[in-house]
Design an enzyme around this catalytic site. Structure first.
Site, PDB file in Angstrom:
ATOM      1  N   HIS A 198       4.952   0.370  -0.330  1.00 55.37           N
ATOM      2  CA  HIS A 198       5.676  -0.608   0.477  1.00 55.37           C
ATOM      3  C   HIS A 198       4.690  -1.706   0.879  1.00 55.37           C
ATOM      4  O   HIS A 198       3.503  -1.615   0.585  1.00 55.37           O
ATOM      5  CB  HIS A 198       6.288   0.061   1.717  1.00 55.37           C
ATOM      6  CG  HIS A 198       5.273   0.608   2.656  1.00 55.37           C
ATOM      7  ND1 HIS A 198       4.542   1.746   2.385  1.00 55.37           N
ATOM      8  CD2 HIS A 198       4.837   0.164   3.858  1.00 55.37           C
ATOM      9  CE1 HIS A 198       3.710   1.985   3.384  1.00 55.37           C
ATOM     10  NE2 HIS A 198       3.859   1.036   4.291  1.00 55.37           N
ATOM     11  N   GLU A 241       0.327  -5.102  11.643  1.00 55.85           N
ATOM     12  CA  GLU A 241       1.039  -4.644  10.453  1.00 55.85           C
ATOM     13  C   GLU A 241       2.528  -4.979  10.525  1.00 55.85           C
ATOM     14  O   GLU A 241       3.149  -5.315   9.524  1.00 55.85           O
ATOM     15  CB  GLU A 241       0.832  -3.134  10.343  1.00 55.85           C
ATOM     16  CG  GLU A 241       1.434  -2.504   9.131  1.00 55.85           C
ATOM     17  CD  GLU A 241       1.105  -1.027   9.035  1.00 55.85           C
ATOM     18  OE1 GLU A 241      -0.031  -0.704   8.640  1.00 55.85           O
ATOM     19  OE2 GLU A 241       1.971  -0.210   9.369  1.00 55.85           O
ATOM     20  N   HIS A 273      -1.181 -10.355  -1.625  1.00 52.24           N
ATOM     21  CA  HIS A 273      -0.343  -9.988  -2.767  1.00 52.24           C
ATOM     22  C   HIS A 273      -1.025  -8.976  -3.690  1.00 52.24           C
ATOM     23  O   HIS A 273      -0.809  -8.992  -4.900  1.00 52.24           O
ATOM     24  CB  HIS A 273       0.133 -11.230  -3.519  1.00 52.24           C
ATOM     25  CG  HIS A 273       1.215 -11.938  -2.773  1.00 52.24           C
ATOM     26  ND1 HIS A 273       0.941 -12.819  -1.753  1.00 52.24           N
ATOM     27  CD2 HIS A 273       2.562 -11.866  -2.867  1.00 52.24           C
ATOM     28  CE1 HIS A 273       2.085 -13.272  -1.263  1.00 52.24           C
ATOM     29  NE2 HIS A 273       3.087 -12.705  -1.911  1.00 52.24           N
ATOM     30  N   HIS A 301       3.523  -5.114   3.764  1.00 50.90           N
ATOM     31  CA  HIS A 301       3.552  -5.682   5.113  1.00 50.90           C
ATOM     32  C   HIS A 301       3.144  -7.152   5.066  1.00 50.90           C
ATOM     33  O   HIS A 301       2.383  -7.569   4.207  1.00 50.90           O
ATOM     34  CB  HIS A 301       2.569  -4.947   6.036  1.00 50.90           C
ATOM     35  CG  HIS A 301       2.888  -3.513   6.231  1.00 50.90           C
ATOM     36  ND1 HIS A 301       3.907  -3.076   7.051  1.00 50.90           N
ATOM     37  CD2 HIS A 301       2.331  -2.395   5.702  1.00 50.90           C
ATOM     38  CE1 HIS A 301       3.952  -1.758   7.020  1.00 50.90           C
ATOM     39  NE2 HIS A 301       3.005  -1.317   6.211  1.00 50.90           N
ATOM     40  N   HIS A 305       0.848  -1.187   0.000  1.00 51.23           N
ATOM     41  CA  HIS A 305       0.000   0.000   0.000  1.00 51.23           C
ATOM     42  C   HIS A 305       0.887   1.242   0.000  1.00 51.23           C
ATOM     43  O   HIS A 305       2.100   1.163   0.114  1.00 51.23           O
ATOM     44  CB  HIS A 305      -0.968   0.002   1.186  1.00 51.23           C
ATOM     45  CG  HIS A 305      -0.344   0.198   2.534  1.00 51.23           C
ATOM     46  ND1 HIS A 305      -1.018   0.710   3.613  1.00 51.23           N
ATOM     47  CD2 HIS A 305       0.905  -0.043   2.998  1.00 51.23           C
ATOM     48  CE1 HIS A 305      -0.226   0.774   4.667  1.00 51.23           C
ATOM     49  NE2 HIS A 305       0.946   0.312   4.325  1.00 51.23           N
ATOM     50  N   CYS A 342       5.803   6.114   4.795  1.00 44.41           N
ATOM     51  CA  CYS A 342       4.688   5.303   4.291  1.00 44.41           C
ATOM     52  C   CYS A 342       3.939   5.956   3.137  1.00 44.41           C
ATOM     53  O   CYS A 342       2.996   5.390   2.608  1.00 44.41           O
ATOM     54  CB  CYS A 342       3.726   4.940   5.416  1.00 44.41           C
ATOM     55  SG  CYS A 342       4.477   3.816   6.605  1.00 44.41           S
TER      56      CYS A 342
END
Length: 149
Positions: free
Chosen positions: A29, A136, A75, A31, A16, A25
């Site tokens: 990137h 996260e 994904h 998680h 995201h 952020c």
């Protein structure tokens, strides 16, 4: 009979970016999310029911969460559809990437609200969603509790 809470754990990988954010952020990137889903209900007390003694079959809960959350978000790269990220999203989609456009900022807080809405719609009437925990990172998570909502 007593109300019992049961919890099932799930994991998925999602990318995201937070449009307008003032930190790292803002960049795309990903998680390794861990989602804990806790429901509450009374165990089935009908001895002729194949699910006797269960609040809900863990397999039934898994099916709901897998279909509505894990299989959708795993994904994928999630962007707020109301930001200029839609241009990047289109470029990624054109290159064969799994992209999701949502109507919220894709923070853990907003994702857990979205997940709660989706899961509650699918649960049987006698089972209530009690809590969600969306982790996260190893040290950061968002929680949703029915009693707060």
């Amino acid at each position: 009979m007593s109300h019992i809470r049961i919890t099932k754990l799930f994991s998925f990988e999602t990318g995201h970016a937070l449009y307008g954010y003032d930190g790292k952020c803002k960049n795309v990137h990903g998680h390794s999310y861990k989602l804990s889903v806790t429901v509450i209900g009374k165990p089935i007390n009908d001895t002729s029911n194949v699910k006797y003694g269960m609040v809900i079959d863990f397999g039934d809960l898994k099916k709901i969460v897998k279909e509505d959350i894990v299989d959708v978000f795993d994904h994928a790269t999630v962007f707020n559809k109301n930001t200029p990220h839609v241009e990047l999203a289109k470029e990624l989609q054109d290159r064969g990437h799994n992209v999701m456009l949502v109507d919220y900022q894709p923070t853990s807080e907003m994702m857990v609200i979205d997940f709660a809405k989706k899961i509650k719609k699918r649960l049987p009437d006698n089972i209530k969603l009690h809590a969600l925990k969306l982790q996260e990172t190893d040290t950061s998570y968002a929680e949703w509790y029915a009693c707060d909502n």
